[in-house]
Design a protein around this motif. Structure first.
Motif, PDB file in Angstrom:
ATOM      1  N   PHE A 122      -8.299  26.759  -6.498  1.00 43.84           N
ATOM      2  CA  PHE A 122      -6.874  26.607  -6.780  1.00 43.84           C
ATOM      3  C   PHE A 122      -6.595  27.251  -8.134  1.00 43.84           C
ATOM      4  N   SER A 123      -5.508  27.997  -8.218  1.00 47.00           N
ATOM      5  CA  SER A 123      -5.207  28.583  -9.522  1.00 47.00           C
ATOM      6  C   SER A 123      -4.206  27.705 -10.262  1.00 47.00           C
ATOM      7  N   LYS A 124      -4.226  27.882 -11.566  1.00 46.10           N
ATOM      8  CA  LYS A 124      -3.377  27.084 -12.454  1.00 46.10           C
ATOM      9  C   LYS A 124      -1.931  27.088 -11.961  1.00 46.10           C
ATOM     10  N   GLY A 125      -1.331  25.904 -11.868  1.00 48.30           N
ATOM     11  CA  GLY A 125       0.068  25.804 -11.463  1.00 48.30           C
ATOM     12  C   GLY A 125       0.255  25.662  -9.962  1.00 48.30           C
ATOM     13  N   GLU A 126      -0.816  25.812  -9.201  1.00 45.06           N
ATOM     14  CA  GLU A 126      -0.710  25.749  -7.750  1.00 45.06           C
ATOM     15  C   GLU A 126      -0.638  24.295  -7.276  1.00 45.06           C
ATOM     16  N   PHE A 127       0.098  24.102  -6.195  1.00 43.50           N
ATOM     17  CA  PHE A 127       0.185  22.772  -5.584  1.00 43.50           C
ATOM     18  C   PHE A 127      -1.151  22.439  -4.928  1.00 43.50           C
ATOM     19  N   VAL A 128      -1.661  21.238  -5.170  1.00 48.24           N
ATOM     20  CA  VAL A 128      -2.948  20.865  -4.598  1.00 48.24           C
ATOM     21  C   VAL A 128      -2.767  19.828  -3.486  1.00 48.24           C
ATOM     22  N   VAL A 129      -2.154  18.692  -3.841  1.00 47.02           N
ATOM     23  CA  VAL A 129      -1.990  17.648  -2.836  1.00 47.02           C
ATOM     24  C   VAL A 129      -0.837  16.736  -3.244  1.00 47.02           C
ATOM     25  N   GLU A 130      -0.290  16.041  -2.269  1.00 41.15           N
ATOM     26  CA  GLU A 130       0.775  15.097  -2.577  1.00 41.15           C
ATOM     27  C   GLU A 130       0.185  13.691  -2.687  1.00 41.15           C
ATOM     28  N   TYR A 131       0.699  12.909  -3.633  1.00 43.19           N
ATOM     29  CA  TYR A 131       0.354  11.505  -3.662  1.00 43.19           C
ATOM     30  C   TYR A 131       1.333  10.832  -2.719  1.00 43.19           C
ATOM     31  N   SER A 132       0.919  10.640  -1.483  1.00 43.05           N
ATOM     32  CA  SER A 132       1.901  10.151  -0.518  1.00 43.05           C
ATOM     33  C   SER A 132       1.666   8.679  -0.195  1.00 43.05           C
ATOM     34  N   GLY A 133       2.723   8.014   0.075  1.00 40.72           N
ATOM     35  CA  GLY A 133       2.700   6.594   0.402  1.00 40.72           C
ATOM     36  C   GLY A 133       4.121   6.142   0.631  1.00 40.72           C
ATOM     37  N   ASP A 134       4.350   4.827   0.543  1.00 40.45           N
ATOM     38  CA  ASP A 134       5.723   4.334   0.711  1.00 40.45           C
ATOM     39  C   ASP A 134       6.465   4.484  -0.600  1.00 40.45           C
ATOM     40  N   LEU A 135       7.644   5.081  -0.526  1.00 42.47           N
ATOM     41  CA  LEU A 135       8.487   5.153  -1.714  1.00 42.47           C
ATOM     42  C   LEU A 135       9.283   3.851  -1.796  1.00 42.47           C
ATOM     43  N   ILE A 136       9.048   3.078  -2.869  1.00 43.71           N
ATOM     44  CA  ILE A 136       9.739   1.791  -2.985  1.00 43.71           C
ATOM     45  C   ILE A 136      10.352   1.644  -4.366  1.00 43.71           C
ATOM     46  N   ASP A 137      11.283   0.691  -4.495  1.00 47.06           N
ATOM     47  CA  ASP A 137      11.874   0.463  -5.809  1.00 47.06           C
ATOM     48  C   ASP A 137      11.057  -0.595  -6.565  1.00 47.06           C
ATOM     49  N   ILE A 138      11.442  -0.854  -7.792  1.00 50.70           N
ATOM     50  CA  ILE A 138      10.620  -1.694  -8.659  1.00 50.70           C
ATOM     51  C   ILE A 138      10.502  -3.148  -8.179  1.00 50.70           C
ATOM     52  N   PRO A 139      11.624  -3.795  -7.804  1.00 51.75           N
ATOM     53  CA  PRO A 139      11.485  -5.188  -7.337  1.00 51.75           C
ATOM     54  C   PRO A 139      10.516  -5.305  -6.156  1.00 51.75           C
ATOM     55  N   GLU A 140      10.620  -4.354  -5.232  1.00 53.34           N
ATOM     56  CA  GLU A 140       9.731  -4.343  -4.074  1.00 53.34           C
ATOM     57  C   GLU A 140       8.277  -4.158  -4.518  1.00 53.34           C
ATOM     58  N   ALA A 141       8.094  -3.271  -5.510  1.00 51.97           N
ATOM     59  CA  ALA A 141       6.751  -2.999  -6.021  1.00 51.97           C
ATOM     60  C   ALA A 141       6.147  -4.255  -6.632  1.00 51.97           C
ATOM     61  N   LYS A 142       6.959  -5.007  -7.373  1.00 50.89           N
ATOM     62  CA  LYS A 142       6.497  -6.253  -8.008  1.00 50.89           C
ATOM     63  C   LYS A 142       6.009  -7.225  -6.937  1.00 50.89           C
ATOM     64  N   LYS A 143       6.838  -7.335  -5.885  1.00 52.53           N
ATOM     65  CA  LYS A 143       6.511  -8.250  -4.791  1.00 52.53           C
ATOM     66  C   LYS A 143       5.178  -7.876  -4.161  1.00 52.53           C
ATOM     67  N   ARG A 144       5.028  -6.574  -3.874  1.00 47.65           N
ATOM     68  CA  ARG A 144       3.802  -6.124  -3.207  1.00 47.65           C
ATOM     69  C   ARG A 144       2.588  -6.319  -4.110  1.00 47.65           C
ATOM     70  N   GLU A 145       2.790  -6.075  -5.415  1.00 45.08           N
ATOM     71  CA  GLU A 145       1.663  -6.179  -6.326  1.00 45.08           C
ATOM     72  C   GLU A 145       1.128  -7.601  -6.362  1.00 45.08           C
ATOM     73  N   GLU A 146       2.056  -8.557  -6.356  1.00 49.62           N
ATOM     74  CA  GLU A 146       1.632  -9.962  -6.346  1.00 49.62           C
ATOM     75  C   GLU A 146       0.819 -10.259  -5.095  1.00 49.62           C
ATOM     76  N   MET A 147       1.298  -9.683  -3.994  1.00 49.94           N
ATOM     77  CA  MET A 147       0.616  -9.898  -2.731  1.00 49.94           C
ATOM     78  C   MET A 147      -0.796  -9.312  -2.775  1.00 49.94           C
ATOM     79  N   TYR A 148      -0.887  -8.048  -3.293  1.00 43.87           N
ATOM     80  CA  TYR A 148      -2.179  -7.381  -3.343  1.00 43.87           C
ATOM     81  C   TYR A 148      -3.131  -8.092  -4.298  1.00 43.87           C
ATOM     82  N   ALA A 149      -2.587  -8.696  -5.373  1.00 46.47           N
ATOM     83  CA  ALA A 149      -3.421  -9.326  -6.395  1.00 46.47           C
ATOM     84  C   ALA A 149      -4.215 -10.487  -5.810  1.00 46.47           C
ATOM     85  N   MET A 150      -3.697 -11.046  -4.720  1.00 46.44           N
ATOM     86  CA  MET A 150      -4.377 -12.185  -4.113  1.00 46.44           C
ATOM     87  C   MET A 150      -5.702 -11.777  -3.503  1.00 46.44           C
TER      88      MET A 150
END
Lengths: 238, 260
Positions: A122-150
């Motif tokens: 890959f050359s400098k500046g080239e696209f390599v990969v996307e960090y893909s997953g669910d796009l969520i807002d912050i409140p939702e993220a907080k909720k999920r994080e608590e769930m995952y922490a268990m």
């Protein structure tokens, strides 16, 4: 008229032909003139069809500056910087829409588990990969994080970022066939993250920060420096 | 493969009307970003720069960049065969020597195909630098067309002088002289009828009327026209084609008498 060219003694009959020919002469001359300047010939012909063009050519007389006095003639078909950037952007958007993840493979590392290794340079500046997953807002993220922490076994796959002054999170916790979530951390990795809007939605992409060789592991900085995280994940300091 | 489709053929007809008096033939450069055309008239005094963006088309596909040299008179003959509300599709294969125009009538009961031979044109491309202009005038396009038409009766050249008071168009010839002054007006209800002047410093330039009259053939494309001027650079006359792109004309100023 064709007889005119034949070499034979003139006869009265021929003479009449000759005068006829003389009448024709001006017409012939114009044609000859056209052939002498082949570059103007098509224009001249068009002039007859189109009077307006005729007007255009007349005051060429040189009382007007030419555009070539102001703008340089480009010999090559080079693209302007903005078109190059636009093309790059379009290329990137296309890659994202099609979930392109070429030239990468998953590798198992003794010390840190799965990671992603480059299978093509890959050359400098080239696209390599996307960090893909669910796009969520912050409140939702907080909720999920608590769930995952268990559950102690879930890794950390929540990526927080800002796009157009708004906070978002991409949650890639659930196992998927996408590679972006498996890229490991390094404080001086060979990738950097960038956000980009595709069809109105922010996407997180990993771009080569330097030239990457075949067989090199791709890494980027997770950016998390908080004490709490460091306590649980000491490798973040590396 | 190149394919571009516009539901209304009218706008393409207007574009052709706007360029065919200045240019005999032109190269249409097709890429993923859209269709572009840049060409000077025979005299090299004016230049047309046309941009039709790919996302303005109803369907657009361009696998490889292609350049299609077309005779504009022939093209306009073909478009004369189409109705304003016909859908037009322009098609060409990569490395093709013909282009196909397909017109479909609104009710789909009539489909016409026209194939046109392409030309190999060796045209010079000009690098146009981005310029910060001393003054930028926006005014109703019909008004500008009227001024050019009216004043061109009196003289060959048109003086455009822009100050903070307004824009003055003037000309003089054998019968005398003529002046038209336009002041800034803001019309919030009908924005396309307002005159705005963005002035950094006053500018006075002289241009040949006949070229301006050719530019104003683009009037049906847009309710507003934008004139950008700076000392010692060509005038830019821009018409925005709503949702599709723009057409820009560049015109080199006349040589002032004291320059000779």
């Amino acid at each position: 008229m064709t007889l005119n060219g034949v070499k034979s003694p003139p006869t009265p009959h021929r003479i009449t032909l000759c005068t006829e020919n003389q009448e024709d002469k001006p017409k012939v001359k114009v044609e000859v003139k056209n052939f002498q300047k082949p570059t103007i010939a098509p224009k001249a012909r068009r002039k007859l069809n189109n009077n307006r063009l005729h007007i255009l050519e007349e005051p060429l007389a040189g009382n007007n500056h030419k555009l070539t006095d102001y703008f340089p003639v480009r010999r090559s078909v080079r693209k302007t910087k903005t078109t190059v950037l636009e093309e790059k952007q379009r290329c990137l958007e296309k890659a994202l829409r099609n979930n392109v993840e070429d030239g990468l493979k998953i590798c198992y590392f003794e010390d840190k588990g799965r990671g992603v290794v480059a299978e093509k340079p890959f050359s400098k500046g080239e696209f390599v990969v996307e960090y893909s997953g669910d796009l969520i807002d912050i409140p939702e993220a907080k909720k999920r994080e608590e769930m995952y922490a268990m559950d102690q076994n879930t890794g950390c796959y929540m990526y927080y970022f800002k796009h157009n002054n708004q906070q978002y999170c991409i949650d890639a916790t659930p196992e998927s066939d996408r590679l972006g979530r498996l890229v490991n951390h390094s404080r001086n990795g060979n990738l950097q993250t960038r956000t980009i809007s595709v069809d109105g939605k922010p996407r997180l992409v990993l771009i080569a920060k330097e030239n990457i060789q075949i067989g090199e592991e791709i890494l980027y900085d997770y950016g998390d420096r908080s004490k709490e995280s460091l306590k649980h994940h000491p490798w973040l300091a590396n | 493969m190149f394919e571009a489709r516009l539901v209304s053929c009218a706008v393409f007809k207007k574009v052709l009307e706007a360029i065919k008096e200045l240019l005999n033939e032109a190269s249409f450069d097709c890429s993923e970003s859209g269709i572009q055309l840049q060409a000077m008239d025979i005299s090299h005094v004016s230049l047309v720069s046309l941009m039709l963006k790919s996302n303005g088309f109803d369907k657009y596909r361009c696998d490889r960049n292609i350049t299609m040299g077309m005779n504009l008179a022939s093209m306009s003959k073909i478009f004369k065969c189409a109705n304003n509300d016909d859908t037009v599709t322009i098609k060409a294969q990569d490395d093709a020597d013909i282009v196909t125009f397909m017109f479909e009538s609104k009710k789909q009961e009539k489909i016409s195909d026209y194939e046109m031979k392409l030309m190999n044109l060796d045209q010079e491309h000009l690098g146009i630098p981005e310029t910060d202009f001393s003054c930028v005038i926006k005014m109703p396009s019909a008004e500008f067309a009227r001024i050019c038409r009216d004043l061109s009766q009196f003289g060959e050249s048109l003086v455009i002088s822009c100050t903070k008071e307004g824009v003055r168009f003037s000309t003089n010839g054998d019968i005398g002289n003529a002046n038209i002054k336009i002041a800034q007006t803001s019309n919030f209800d009908k924005e396309e009828e307002s005159v705005t002047i963005d002035l950094q410093e006053p500018v006075t330039l002289t241009f040949a009327c006949q070229y301006l009259n050719h530019f104003t053939k683009a009037t049906p494309l847009s309710p507003q026209v934008q004139l950008s001027m700076s000392d010692n650079v060509p005038l830019v006359v821009e018409y925005v084609i709503p949702d599709l792109g723009h057409i820009r004309y560049y015109l080199a100023p006349k040589i002032e008498e004291d320059e000779n």
